[in-house]
Enzyme design. Structure first.
Site, PDB file in Angstrom:
ATOM      1  N   LYS A 145     129.222  42.774   1.174  1.00  0.00           N
ATOM      2  CA  LYS A 145     128.766  42.120   2.411  1.00  0.00           C
ATOM      3  C   LYS A 145     129.881  41.233   2.953  1.00  0.00           C
ATOM      4  O   LYS A 145     130.526  40.516   2.205  1.00  0.00           O
ATOM      5  CB  LYS A 145     127.510  41.277   2.151  1.00  0.00           C
ATOM      6  CG  LYS A 145     126.276  42.132   1.996  1.00  0.00           C
ATOM      7  CD  LYS A 145     124.995  41.308   2.033  1.00  0.00           C
ATOM      8  CE  LYS A 145     123.823  42.189   1.624  1.00  0.00           C
ATOM      9  NZ  LYS A 145     122.577  41.448   1.433  1.00  0.00           N
ATOM     10  N   ASP A 169     126.360  47.676  -7.685  1.00  0.00           N
ATOM     11  CA  ASP A 169     125.931  48.241  -6.406  1.00  0.00           C
ATOM     12  C   ASP A 169     126.489  47.470  -5.218  1.00  0.00           C
ATOM     13  O   ASP A 169     127.034  48.037  -4.289  1.00  0.00           O
ATOM     14  CB  ASP A 169     124.387  48.319  -6.344  1.00  0.00           C
ATOM     15  CG  ASP A 169     123.684  47.000  -6.660  1.00  0.00           C
ATOM     16  OD1 ASP A 169     124.362  45.992  -6.971  1.00  0.00           O
ATOM     17  OD2 ASP A 169     122.437  46.959  -6.607  1.00  0.00           O
ATOM     18  N   ASP A 194     127.284  40.509  -3.030  1.00  0.00           N
ATOM     19  CA  ASP A 194     126.623  39.690  -2.009  1.00  0.00           C
ATOM     20  C   ASP A 194     127.141  38.259  -2.155  1.00  0.00           C
ATOM     21  O   ASP A 194     128.245  37.964  -1.736  1.00  0.00           O
ATOM     22  CB  ASP A 194     125.103  39.809  -2.178  1.00  0.00           C
ATOM     23  CG  ASP A 194     124.317  39.077  -1.092  1.00  0.00           C
ATOM     24  OD1 ASP A 194     124.911  38.715  -0.071  1.00  0.00           O
ATOM     25  OD2 ASP A 194     123.097  38.877  -1.259  1.00  0.00           O
ATOM     26  N   ASP A 206     117.487  48.282  -4.342  1.00  0.00           N
ATOM     27  CA  ASP A 206     116.035  48.165  -4.248  1.00  0.00           C
ATOM     28  C   ASP A 206     115.599  46.963  -3.425  1.00  0.00           C
ATOM     29  O   ASP A 206     116.355  46.017  -3.206  1.00  0.00           O
ATOM     30  CB  ASP A 206     115.438  47.988  -5.651  1.00  0.00           C
ATOM     31  CG  ASP A 206     115.713  46.590  -6.214  1.00  0.00           C
ATOM     32  OD1 ASP A 206     116.900  46.220  -6.316  1.00  0.00           O
ATOM     33  OD2 ASP A 206     114.749  45.852  -6.509  1.00  0.00           O
ATOM     34  N   ARG A 247     115.008  52.760  -4.555  1.00  0.00           N
ATOM     35  CA  ARG A 247     116.247  53.128  -5.245  1.00  0.00           C
ATOM     36  C   ARG A 247     116.544  54.621  -5.105  1.00  0.00           C
ATOM     37  O   ARG A 247     117.693  55.041  -5.131  1.00  0.00           O
ATOM     38  CB  ARG A 247     116.160  52.793  -6.741  1.00  0.00           C
ATOM     39  CG  ARG A 247     116.127  51.305  -7.050  1.00  0.00           C
ATOM     40  CD  ARG A 247     116.430  51.072  -8.524  1.00  0.00           C
ATOM     41  NE  ARG A 247     115.997  49.763  -8.996  1.00  0.00           N
ATOM     42  CZ  ARG A 247     116.715  48.652  -8.897  1.00  0.00           C
ATOM     43  NH1 ARG A 247     117.909  48.687  -8.335  1.00  0.00           N
ATOM     44  NH2 ARG A 247     116.257  47.511  -9.363  1.00  0.00           N
ATOM     45  N   GLY A 273     120.909  48.594 -10.376  1.00  0.00           N
ATOM     46  CA  GLY A 273     121.387  48.958  -9.048  1.00  0.00           C
ATOM     47  C   GLY A 273     122.515  49.965  -9.003  1.00  0.00           C
ATOM     48  O   GLY A 273     122.632  50.730  -8.055  1.00  0.00           O
ATOM     49  N   PHE A 291     119.929  43.033   4.739  1.00  0.00           N
ATOM     50  CA  PHE A 291     119.370  43.495   3.472  1.00  0.00           C
ATOM     51  C   PHE A 291     119.222  45.016   3.513  1.00  0.00           C
ATOM     52  O   PHE A 291     118.527  45.555   4.355  1.00  0.00           O
ATOM     53  CB  PHE A 291     118.027  42.827   3.169  1.00  0.00           C
ATOM     54  CG  PHE A 291     117.632  43.027   1.740  1.00  0.00           C
ATOM     55  CD1 PHE A 291     118.186  42.253   0.733  1.00  0.00           C
ATOM     56  CD2 PHE A 291     116.753  44.046   1.396  1.00  0.00           C
ATOM     57  CE1 PHE A 291     117.858  42.470  -0.599  1.00  0.00           C
ATOM     58  CE2 PHE A 291     116.420  44.256   0.064  1.00  0.00           C
ATOM     59  CZ  PHE A 291     116.971  43.464  -0.932  1.00  0.00           C
ATOM     60  N   VAL A 292     119.908  45.670   2.587  1.00  0.00           N
ATOM     61  CA  VAL A 292     119.920  47.139   2.590  1.00  0.00           C
ATOM     62  C   VAL A 292     119.259  47.701   1.332  1.00  0.00           C
ATOM     63  O   VAL A 292     119.201  47.039   0.297  1.00  0.00           O
ATOM     64  CB  VAL A 292     121.359  47.682   2.701  1.00  0.00           C
ATOM     65  CG1 VAL A 292     121.989  47.293   4.028  1.00  0.00           C
ATOM     66  CG2 VAL A 292     122.234  47.203   1.539  1.00  0.00           C
TER      67      VAL A 292
HETATM   68  P1  IMP Z   1     124.870  38.466  -5.717  1.00  0.00           P
HETATM   69  O1  IMP Z   1     124.817  37.795  -7.048  1.00  0.00           O
HETATM   70  O2  IMP Z   1     124.306  37.612  -4.621  1.00  0.00           O
HETATM   71  O3  IMP Z   1     126.265  38.992  -5.365  1.00  0.00           O
HETATM   72  O4  IMP Z   1     123.866  39.697  -5.728  1.00  0.00           O
HETATM   73  C1  IMP Z   1     123.806  40.529  -6.787  1.00  0.00           C
HETATM   74  C2  IMP Z   1     122.665  41.492  -6.795  1.00  0.00           C
HETATM   75  O5  IMP Z   1     121.709  41.228  -5.780  1.00  0.00           O
HETATM   76  C3  IMP Z   1     123.149  42.888  -6.516  1.00  0.00           C
HETATM   77  O6  IMP Z   1     123.659  43.506  -7.680  1.00  0.00           O
HETATM   78  C4  IMP Z   1     121.892  43.544  -6.012  1.00  0.00           C
HETATM   79  O7  IMP Z   1     121.104  43.988  -7.089  1.00  0.00           O
HETATM   80  C5  IMP Z   1     121.177  42.436  -5.289  1.00  0.00           C
HETATM   81  N1  IMP Z   1     121.419  42.500  -3.818  1.00  0.00           N
HETATM   82  C6  IMP Z   1     122.226  41.735  -3.054  1.00  0.00           C
HETATM   83  N2  IMP Z   1     122.187  42.097  -1.763  1.00  0.00           N
HETATM   84  C7  IMP Z   1     121.312  43.136  -1.708  1.00  0.00           C
HETATM   85  C8  IMP Z   1     120.827  43.973  -0.635  1.00  0.00           C
HETATM   86  O8  IMP Z   1     121.195  43.878   0.549  1.00  0.00           O
HETATM   87  N3  IMP Z   1     119.917  44.935  -0.994  1.00  0.00           N
HETATM   88  C9  IMP Z   1     119.484  45.113  -2.270  1.00  0.00           C
HETATM   89  N4  IMP Z   1     119.918  44.371  -3.298  1.00  0.00           N
HETATM   90  C10 IMP Z   1     120.816  43.386  -3.013  1.00  0.00           C
HETATM   91 MG    MG Z   2     118.260  44.459  -7.170  1.00  0.00          MG
END
Ligand code: IMP
Ligand code: MG
Length: 179
Positions: A130, A99, A102, A158, A164, A43, A151-152
């Protein structure tokens, strides 16, 4: 691809202008301390390429491949390190690039893992954060943009490995997301 977006959040020029600002902050903070950047694949690839070319300091670059999503739009909660050998961290000033922050599960587990290897310092830089309540306490030191809980895709982000290569960041149309 552009037609798959419900709306654009940040166009290319806006992203580039923000990268100039983040790069300036990083240059100011690190000065003559040599930086080791660890980019989280896949990402952060595009973000990393554009950001690092704006940082005129000696630095080293390494990558770390993890998986936490397994294709959907919700974090699985389980972070898998896809490499047997982790980047060299001991005695270095580490800047992790990702990237998006979340749920924070990914960055939290990467951070814990790298801290065990005794870096001199460890900071986190994300392009997007976020605005949500997190069950794990994670803080990014540099944040490009804050966004809502949507979701972006684009600019490295991606959905099922697609989008991407979109030059902008936008919200994916809901009907394209598998229930
Ligand atoms: P986390 O562990 O929930 O913080 O998410 C980590 C990974 O989820 C990020 O590095 C992204 O690859 C993916 N991700 C989270 N939110 C999004 C989104 O809105 N769009 C695309 N990928 C996301
Ligand atoms: Mg991803």
């Amino acid at each position: 691809m552009q037609d798959d977006l419900e709306r654009t959040l940040f166009d290319e020029a806006t992203i580039m202008a923000r990268l100039d600002e983040i790069a300036a902050e990083i240059v100011q903070d690190y000065g003559d301390r040599e930086l080791t950047v660890i980019a989280i694949l896949n990402g952060s690839l595009i973000f990393m390429a554009d950001l690092l070319r704006r940082i005129p300091l000696p630095l080293k670059l390494d990558c770390l491949s993890v998986a936490s999503y397994h294709g959907g739009t919700k974090s699985s909660g389980e972070v898998v390190f896809k490499q047997l050998i982790l980047p060299e961290v001991a005695g270095r000033h580490i800047l992790i690039l990702d990237d998006i922050l979340d749920s924070g599960l990914t960055l939290n587990s990467i951070r814990r893992r790298l801290e065990k290897a005794k870096p001199l310092s460890l900071r986190v830089c994300v392009l997007l954060e976020k605005r949500i309540v997190r069950s794990v306490p994670v803080k990014a030191d540099y944040v490009g943009f804050e966004i809502g809980n949507e979701f972006v895709v684009g600019y490295g982000l991606d959905y099922m490995e697609r989008y991407r290569n979109l030059p902008c960041i936008g919200v994916l149309r809901k009907e394209l997301i598998a229930p």
